[in-house]
Design a protein around this motif. Structure first.
Motif, short mmCIF file in Angstrom:
data_model
loop_
_atom_site.label_atom_id
_atom_site.label_comp_id
_atom_site.label_asym_id
_atom_site.label_seq_id
_atom_site.Cartn_x
_atom_site.Cartn_y
_atom_site.Cartn_z
N ILE A 1 10.11 38.63 -8.96
CA ILE A 1 10.93 38.55 -7.75
C ILE A 1 10.46 39.58 -6.72
N GLU A 2 10.83 39.33 -5.48
CA GLU A 2 10.44 40.22 -4.38
C GLU A 2 11.24 41.51 -4.45
N ASP A 3 10.66 42.57 -3.92
CA ASP A 3 11.37 43.85 -3.83
C ASP A 3 12.65 43.65 -3.03
N GLY A 4 13.70 44.30 -3.46
CA GLY A 4 14.99 44.19 -2.78
C GLY A 4 15.87 43.09 -3.33
N TRP A 5 15.29 42.21 -4.14
CA TRP A 5 16.05 41.12 -4.75
C TRP A 5 16.43 41.51 -6.17
N VAL A 6 17.43 40.84 -6.71
CA VAL A 6 17.81 41.05 -8.11
C VAL A 6 17.54 39.75 -8.87
N PRO A 7 17.33 39.84 -10.18
CA PRO A 7 17.14 38.61 -10.95
C PRO A 7 18.37 37.70 -10.83
N SER A 8 18.12 36.41 -10.79
CA SER A 8 19.22 35.45 -10.69
C SER A 8 18.86 34.15 -11.39
N THR A 9 19.88 33.43 -11.80
CA THR A 9 19.70 32.14 -12.45
C THR A 9 20.46 31.10 -11.66
N THR A 10 19.79 29.99 -11.35
CA THR A 10 20.41 28.90 -10.61
C THR A 10 20.73 27.76 -11.57
N TYR A 11 21.94 27.24 -11.44
CA TYR A 11 22.39 26.11 -12.24
C TYR A 11 22.88 25.01 -11.31
N TRP A 12 22.78 23.78 -11.78
CA TRP A 12 23.32 22.62 -11.08
C TRP A 12 24.54 22.14 -11.84
N LEU A 13 25.60 21.83 -11.12
CA LEU A 13 26.78 21.23 -11.74
C LEU A 13 26.55 19.73 -11.84
N THR A 14 26.71 19.20 -13.05
CA THR A 14 26.51 17.77 -13.25
C THR A 14 27.63 17.19 -14.09
N ASP A 15 27.90 15.92 -13.86
CA ASP A 15 28.85 15.19 -14.70
C ASP A 15 28.10 14.31 -15.68
N GLY A 16 26.78 14.48 -15.73
CA GLY A 16 25.93 13.68 -16.59
C GLY A 16 25.24 12.55 -15.84
N ASP A 17 25.82 12.15 -14.72
CA ASP A 17 25.24 11.07 -13.92
C ASP A 17 24.59 11.57 -12.63
N GLU A 18 25.21 12.57 -12.01
CA GLU A 18 24.68 13.06 -10.75
C GLU A 18 24.91 14.56 -10.63
N LEU A 19 24.14 15.19 -9.73
CA LEU A 19 24.35 16.60 -9.42
C LEU A 19 25.44 16.68 -8.37
N LEU A 20 26.41 17.54 -8.63
CA LEU A 20 27.58 17.66 -7.75
C LEU A 20 27.59 18.94 -6.94
N GLY A 21 26.83 19.93 -7.38
CA GLY A 21 26.80 21.21 -6.69
C GLY A 21 25.85 22.15 -7.39
N ALA A 22 25.85 23.39 -6.95
CA ALA A 22 24.96 24.39 -7.53
C ALA A 22 25.67 25.74 -7.58
N ALA A 23 25.23 26.56 -8.52
CA ALA A 23 25.73 27.93 -8.64
C ALA A 23 24.55 28.85 -8.90
N ASN A 24 24.58 30.02 -8.29
CA ASN A 24 23.53 31.02 -8.51
C ASN A 24 24.21 32.28 -9.01
N ILE A 25 23.73 32.76 -10.16
CA ILE A 25 24.31 33.96 -10.78
C ILE A 25 23.31 35.09 -10.66
N ARG A 26 23.70 36.13 -9.92
CA ARG A 26 22.88 37.33 -9.81
C ARG A 26 23.19 38.20 -11.03
N HIS A 27 22.16 38.60 -11.75
CA HIS A 27 22.32 39.32 -13.01
C HIS A 27 22.86 40.73 -12.81
N GLU A 28 22.72 41.25 -11.61
CA GLU A 28 23.20 42.60 -11.28
C GLU A 28 23.47 42.64 -9.78
N LEU A 29 24.04 43.74 -9.32
CA LEU A 29 24.34 43.88 -7.90
C LEU A 29 23.50 44.99 -7.29
#
Length: 172
Positions: free
Chosen positions: A57-85
């Protein structure tokens, strides 16, 4: 059944459809981490997955994980979790950014999406998650409160925008 899944190249059509719908609607794409150049989809996926690794990752950024919300048929949204602040995320952004595509809003999906994201945050070792939203975003505020958010001191940006800050205990 709703679940969060990581990005894969097999999701190309669904990701592009979700982003296209969001752009056509004209509303902000949240989390912003998904609003990147998709012309080389393999590179797009690699960038999202590489964000989990501090070495990539670039300097100044923190590690993060991106997830997609799905109902099994389609993607409904997304969430990004920053591992630290970092200092910026303490005021704006927090640990978790999340959004539901326009056609899927108003069905309670964001509340479940944040609940699932908090489970992922717990797996990452986060004990207290900071979640933020603009003061005007009444729907997001309610999603945070529905998930046990406890209000902290708001942050006022230079332009006057007030960012509400909430903590959620995820240890339990």
């Amino acid at each position: 059944m709703l679940r969060l899944v990581k990005t894969s190249v097999e999701q190309q059509d669904q990701v592009l459809a979700l982003l296209s719908e969001w752009k056509e609607d004209g509303s902000n794409i949240v989390p912003t981490t998904i609003n990147k150049d998709t012309s080389d989809f393999d590179a797009y996926v690699k960038r999202l997955l590489d964000a989990e690794d501090r070495e990539k990752i670039e300097d100044g950024w923190v590690p993060s994980t991106t997830y997609w919300l799905t109902d099994g048929d389609e993607l409904l949204g997304a969430a990004n979790i920053r591992h630290e602040l970092n200092a910026h995320l303490l005021n704006f952004g927090g640990h978790i950014g999340y959004g539901i595509k326009p056609s899927a809003r108003g069905r309670g999906l964001a509340t479940e999406q944040l609940r699932l994201a908090l489970e992922k945050a717990k797996e990452l070792g986060i004990e207290r998650a900071l979640i933020t939203c603009d003061r005007e975003n009444v729907a997001s505020r309610q999603v945070i409160l529905n998930n046990g958010g406890v209000a902290d001191t708001p942050y006022t940006e230079e332009g006057g925008n007030v960012v509400e800050r909430f903590w959620i205990d995820v240890k339990g």
